[in-house]
Scaffold this motif. Structure first.
Motif, PDB file in Angstrom:
ATOM      1  N   LYS A 104     -38.315 102.306  10.054  1.00 23.66           N
ATOM      2  CA  LYS A 104     -37.843 101.948   8.506  1.00 23.66           C
ATOM      3  C   LYS A 104     -37.679 100.548   8.465  1.00 23.66           C
ATOM      4  O   LYS A 104     -37.010  99.938   9.341  1.00 23.66           O
ATOM      5  N   GLU A 105     -37.678 100.262   7.293  1.00 23.48           N
ATOM      6  CA  GLU A 105     -37.150  98.798   6.833  1.00 23.48           C
ATOM      7  C   GLU A 105     -36.287  98.897   5.542  1.00 23.48           C
ATOM      8  O   GLU A 105     -36.455  99.951   4.756  1.00 23.48           O
ATOM      9  N   THR A 106     -35.783  97.774   5.313  1.00 28.62           N
ATOM     10  CA  THR A 106     -34.843  97.508   4.191  1.00 28.62           C
ATOM     11  C   THR A 106     -34.683  96.274   3.623  1.00 28.62           C
ATOM     12  O   THR A 106     -34.675  95.380   4.685  1.00 28.62           O
ATOM     13  N   PHE A 112     -28.150 100.114   5.508  1.00 26.07           N
ATOM     14  CA  PHE A 112     -29.351 100.682   5.540  1.00 26.07           C
ATOM     15  C   PHE A 112     -29.240 102.007   4.708  1.00 26.07           C
ATOM     16  O   PHE A 112     -28.426 102.898   5.027  1.00 26.07           O
ATOM     17  N   ASN A 116     -33.855 106.493   2.567  1.00 26.08           N
ATOM     18  CA  ASN A 116     -35.157 106.382   3.288  1.00 26.08           C
ATOM     19  C   ASN A 116     -35.423 107.379   4.228  1.00 26.08           C
ATOM     20  O   ASN A 116     -36.547 107.404   4.516  1.00 26.08           O
ATOM     21  N   ILE A 139     -34.937 100.366  13.097  1.00 26.60           N
ATOM     22  CA  ILE A 139     -34.488  99.828  11.518  1.00 26.60           C
ATOM     23  C   ILE A 139     -34.798  98.400  11.597  1.00 26.60           C
ATOM     24  O   ILE A 139     -34.235  97.723  12.370  1.00 26.60           O
ATOM     25  N   GLN A 147     -34.636  93.577  14.026  1.00 22.72           N
ATOM     26  CA  GLN A 147     -34.654  94.929  13.999  1.00 22.72           C
ATOM     27  C   GLN A 147     -34.031  95.732  15.214  1.00 22.72           C
ATOM     28  O   GLN A 147     -33.817  94.781  16.228  1.00 22.72           O
ATOM     29  N   VAL A 174     -25.009  99.507  13.044  1.00 21.61           N
ATOM     30  CA  VAL A 174     -26.339  99.123  13.456  1.00 21.61           C
ATOM     31  C   VAL A 174     -26.349  98.438  14.739  1.00 21.61           C
ATOM     32  O   VAL A 174     -26.782  98.550  15.831  1.00 21.61           O
TER      33      VAL A 174
END
Length: 208
Positions: A104-106, A112, A116, A139, A147, A174
């Motif tokens: 996943k990306e943000t 985050f 998603n 992420i 990431q 994270v």
């Protein structure tokens, strides 16, 4: 071909074999992960070539509605729907264990968004982890070009409290519980080094 919302698929205008791209791009949940997914797929190809792991991206299933047969030896799909994937993006085998993960990306700066993820993906990851599989999420924070590999056990508590608590995972969490990944050339994103550090740390220590 139709999408699940019933809208028709519109083929982009092309010049030769190259699609004409608009200067303005819209960032949506469906296309945010494409850059990250490409890095992972390139890495998976490298791992496979060097016999390090067998990991593939799961194809998006299609529901075929209408098929024409202009020739006996050929079939043309006239109408189909993209079905919502029931699990995660990638799975395979690494060091004798099943591996399963989502990417996943943000564009958020400090957290985050949990929206998603889909409930069925969380359920699938719970099942995989419960059976002893290596299960995590990658992420990416686009603004920082960074990431992380985050084990699912650090994702589930935030998901479970989402209804009454905050709707995102802080970047600090994270950073604290994930393994940072650097981009490179061969492989493009060596996430298996992070997997080694998280899931095989005790094994490596015993060897020493």
């Amino acid at each position: 071909m139709n999408y699940p919302n019933g809208k028709k698929y519109q083929r982009p205008s092309v010049l030769g074999n190259t699609p004409i791209q608009s200067k303005r791009t819209n960032s949506t949940f469906s296309n945010r992960g494409m850059k990250l997914e490409k890095l992972i797929e390139e890495s998976n190809a490298f791992y496979l070539t060097h016999n390090r792991a067998i990991i593939h991206k799961k194809p998006t299933p299609l529901q075929i509605v209408q098929v024409d047969y202009p020739k006996r030896s050929a079939a043309v799909v006239r109408e189909a729907y993209f079905k919502q994937p029931s699990t995660t993006d990638f799975n395979g085998v690494y060091r004798g264990r099943y591996i399963d993960f989502e990417a996943k990306e943000t564009n958020n700066k400090t957290s985050f968004p949990l929206k998603n993820f889909h409930p069925h993906q969380i359920e699938h990851m719970r099942n995989c982890a419960g059976h002893g599989g290596i299960c995590f999420v990658i992420i990416r924070f686009n603004l920082y070009n960074v990431q992380y590999v985050l084990p699912v056990e650090h994702l589930f508590p935030w998901w479970d409290e989402m209804e009454t608590g905050r709707k995102s995972i802080p970047l600090a969490v994270v950073e604290a519980h994930g393994e940072k990944l650097e981009t490179g050339a061969f492989p493009a994103l060596d996430y298996l080094n992070a997997v080694d550090a998280i899931y095989f740390r005790e094994t490596e220590s015993l060897k020493e």
